[in-house]
Structures are given as structure tokens and as C-alpha cells.
Design a protein around this motif. Sequence first.
Motif, PDB file in Angstrom:
ATOM      1  N   UNK A  42       0.673  -0.910  -0.192  1.00 17.43           N
ATOM      2  CA  UNK A  42      -0.065   0.115  -0.151  1.00 17.43           C
ATOM      3  C   UNK A  42       1.150   1.502  -0.045  1.00 17.43           C
ATOM      4  N   UNK A  43       1.960   1.454   0.665  1.00 12.35           N
ATOM      5  CA  UNK A  43       3.057   2.624   0.826  1.00 12.35           C
ATOM      6  C   UNK A  43       3.311   2.792  -0.273  1.00 12.35           C
ATOM      7  N   UNK A  44       4.073   1.791  -0.873  1.00 14.43           N
ATOM      8  CA  UNK A  44       4.714   1.611  -2.148  1.00 14.43           C
ATOM      9  C   UNK A  44       3.670   2.341  -3.571  1.00 14.43           C
ATOM     10  N   UNK A  45       2.021   2.115  -3.055  1.00 13.97           N
ATOM     11  CA  UNK A  45       1.528   2.631  -4.202  1.00 13.97           C
ATOM     12  C   UNK A  45       0.973   3.511  -4.368  1.00 13.97           C
ATOM     13  N   UNK A  46       1.192   4.788  -2.837  1.00 18.04           N
ATOM     14  CA  UNK A  46       0.485   5.389  -2.823  1.00 18.04           C
ATOM     15  C   UNK A  46       1.634   6.524  -2.882  1.00 18.04           C
TER      16      UNK A  46
ATOM     17  N   UNK B 171      12.428   8.927   1.210  1.00 15.80           N
ATOM     18  CA  UNK B 171      11.209   8.050   2.459  1.00 15.80           C
ATOM     19  C   UNK B 171      11.118   6.834   2.214  1.00 15.80           C
ATOM     20  N   UNK B 172      10.618   6.445   0.634  1.00 18.48           N
ATOM     21  CA  UNK B 172      10.843   5.660  -0.012  1.00 18.48           C
ATOM     22  C   UNK B 172      11.831   4.084   0.193  1.00 18.48           C
ATOM     23  N   UNK B 173      12.788   4.677   0.186  1.00 16.71           N
ATOM     24  CA  UNK B 173      14.248   3.795   0.626  1.00 16.71           C
ATOM     25  C   UNK B 173      14.524   3.612   2.076  1.00 16.71           C
ATOM     26  N   UNK B 174      13.940   4.384   2.696  1.00 19.86           N
ATOM     27  CA  UNK B 174      14.009   4.713   4.508  1.00 19.86           C
ATOM     28  C   UNK B 174      12.888   3.671   4.956  1.00 19.86           C
TER      29      UNK B 174
ATOM     30  N   UNK C 115      11.026  -1.818   7.407  1.00 18.88           N
ATOM     31  CA  UNK C 115       9.936  -2.997   7.233  1.00 18.88           C
ATOM     32  C   UNK C 115      10.389  -4.210   6.495  1.00 18.88           C
ATOM     33  N   UNK C 116      11.586  -3.869   6.708  1.00 15.47           N
ATOM     34  CA  UNK C 116      12.935  -4.989   6.022  1.00 15.47           C
ATOM     35  C   UNK C 116      12.965  -5.971   7.278  1.00 15.47           C
ATOM     36  N   UNK C 117      12.472  -4.414   8.516  1.00 10.57           N
ATOM     37  CA  UNK C 117      13.935  -5.481   9.533  1.00 10.57           C
ATOM     38  C   UNK C 117      12.259  -5.051  10.205  1.00 10.57           C
ATOM     39  N   UNK C 118      11.658  -4.886  10.389  1.00  6.86           N
ATOM     40  CA  UNK C 118       9.776  -4.843  11.457  1.00  6.86           C
ATOM     41  C   UNK C 118       9.248  -6.660  11.250  1.00  6.86           C
ATOM     42  N   UNK C 119       9.534  -7.256  12.119  1.00  6.79           N
ATOM     43  CA  UNK C 119       8.920  -7.873  12.439  1.00  6.79           C
ATOM     44  C   UNK C 119       7.416  -8.620  12.333  1.00  6.79           C
ATOM     45  N   UNK C 120       5.930  -7.547  12.961  1.00  9.42           N
ATOM     46  CA  UNK C 120       5.094  -7.808  13.175  1.00  9.42           C
ATOM     47  C   UNK C 120       4.583  -5.988  13.367  1.00  9.42           C
ATOM     48  N   UNK C 121       3.122  -6.232  12.354  1.00 11.27           N
ATOM     49  CA  UNK C 121       2.816  -5.254  12.258  1.00 11.27           C
ATOM     50  C   UNK C 121       1.535  -4.936  13.412  1.00 11.27           C
TER      51      UNK C 121
ATOM     52  N   UNK D 118      -0.353   8.044   8.818  1.00 11.08           N
ATOM     53  CA  UNK D 118      -0.413   9.770   9.049  1.00 11.08           C
ATOM     54  C   UNK D 118       0.775  10.013   8.498  1.00 11.08           C
ATOM     55  N   UNK D 119       2.653   9.183   8.242  1.00  9.89           N
ATOM     56  CA  UNK D 119       3.306   9.553   7.488  1.00  9.89           C
ATOM     57  C   UNK D 119       2.898   9.466   5.784  1.00  9.89           C
ATOM     58  N   UNK D 120       1.637   9.127   5.425  1.00  6.39           N
ATOM     59  CA  UNK D 120       1.482   8.776   3.957  1.00  6.39           C
ATOM     60  C   UNK D 120       0.595  10.504   3.654  1.00  6.39           C
ATOM     61  N   UNK D 121       0.006  10.766   5.096  1.00  6.28           N
ATOM     62  CA  UNK D 121      -0.372  11.884   4.918  1.00  6.28           C
ATOM     63  C   UNK D 121       0.254  13.208   4.556  1.00  6.28           C
ATOM     64  N   UNK D 122       1.288  13.216   5.235  1.00  6.65           N
ATOM     65  CA  UNK D 122       1.795  14.464   4.890  1.00  6.65           C
ATOM     66  C   UNK D 122       2.748  14.142   3.954  1.00  6.65           C
ATOM     67  N   UNK D 123       3.808  12.884   3.752  1.00  6.13           N
ATOM     68  CA  UNK D 123       4.172  12.872   2.264  1.00  6.13           C
ATOM     69  C   UNK D 123       2.946  13.044   1.126  1.00  6.13           C
ATOM     70  N   UNK D 124       1.639  12.815   0.910  1.00  8.97           N
ATOM     71  CA  UNK D 124       0.600  13.333  -0.549  1.00  8.97           C
ATOM     72  C   UNK D 124       0.871  14.501  -0.398  1.00  8.97           C
ATOM     73  N   UNK D 125       1.360  15.445   0.989  1.00 11.42           N
ATOM     74  CA  UNK D 125       1.369  17.215   0.384  1.00 11.42           C
ATOM     75  C   UNK D 125       2.191  17.786  -0.187  1.00 11.42           C
ATOM     76  N   UNK D 126       3.085  16.526  -0.158  1.00  8.45           N
ATOM     77  CA  UNK D 126       4.166  17.146  -1.218  1.00  8.45           C
ATOM     78  C   UNK D 126       4.185  18.171  -2.317  1.00  8.45           C
ATOM     79  N   UNK D 127       3.583  16.841  -3.162  1.00  5.99           N
ATOM     80  CA  UNK D 127       3.343  17.828  -4.627  1.00  5.99           C
ATOM     81  C   UNK D 127       2.739  18.765  -4.418  1.00  5.99           C
TER      82      UNK D 127
END
Length: 189
Positions: free
Chosen positions: A9-13, A56-59, A64-70, A80-89
Motif C-alpha cells: 500500500x505504501x509503495x502504491x501511495x 522516504x521510500x528507501x528508508x 519494514x525489512x527489519x520490522x517483524x510484525x505490524x 500519518x506518514x503517508x498523509x504528510x508525504x501526500x502533501x509534497x506535490x
Amino acid sequence: MKTSRLEAFSDGVLAIIITIMVLELTAPTETDIYSLLAKTPIFLSYIFSFIYVGIYWNNHHHLFQITQKVNGKILWANLHLLFWLSLIPFTTAWIGENYDARLPVIAYGVVLLFCAIAYFILQSIIINSHDNEFPLRKVIGSDRKGKISIGCYILGIGCSFLNTWFGIALYVIVAIMWLIPDKRIEEKL
């Protein structure tokens, strides 16, 4: 929960954010070099914002490569992060047309600041959702780089009240700081 749906989902956004930014680029109506050169600030703001979204995409990918669970908190922090990133355009288009005007430069800095804060929150929630032996806890440590970034954004916003170029320079410095590879997470994978 596994991280795969959140990552997809994040990659798509993020892909949509970049697409929106490139669609904001318009060709000059005239065919001479001066018309093209007049678009330079707009193109530079696109390049700069593309780099920021890429950082941001790279980080995010490494995080999430190191994150074990969500869990639910992580999902909301990610949104929340995706919201702020969506304001960049929006701020990219505004600063590209008005790079020497105070409010667009400040608005760009505020969006970058809140992206950094949102990332810091996401990272903190991920760390707190895992046990004390979670590798990210050790890798991040005091997160000096993240805190310096937030400080630079605040300073850049403040400096923009005096001179927009000071603010822009600080935003560029933060981007350069994050472009320098940080191998800490990769070494833990």
C-alpha cells in the motif's frame, strides 16, 4: 500481522505521489530556450521533491525489512506518514512557481518537518511494539540524524522569514545528509 500489505500500500501511495508531481510539470507554450529556462525553478523543485520522496521510500523499505510484525498502531502511524508525504506535490508546485516568496517556502518546510516527525513517530511505535532485543532498537539508538533533520527543518522555516534562500539551503542540506548511505539497518538484515 505481516508487513507485506502495509509495504505494498505504501509503495502504491508513494508511486502516486511521484506521478502527481510529474503531471504537474507542464511544457512551455513557446519553443525557444528562454521559455524552457523559465521553467527551471519548477523542474528543480520537482527533482528535489523526487529525491525527498525517494529518500522516504528507501528508508521506509529498510524500516519494514527489519520490522517483524505490524499492529494497528503501526498501521495508523504509517498512514500519518503517508498523509504528510501526500502533501509534497502541492508544496512542490507552489514552491516551484514561487521559490522567492516566503509562504510557499515556509509551507514546503512545514510539510518536510511533519514528514520527518511522522517518520520518527512510526519508527518509535515500531520499536515499542517489539521486544528489547529488537535489532532496530539498537540500530537507531538515539536517532541523532533524525533529530538533526527535525532541527534543520525548524531552523529552515524560521530562516525563511528572513530570506527564502536560507530556508531552501537548509532543506537541501537535510536531503544531502540522508542521501549519504546509512548502512546500519542493512547490516542487521
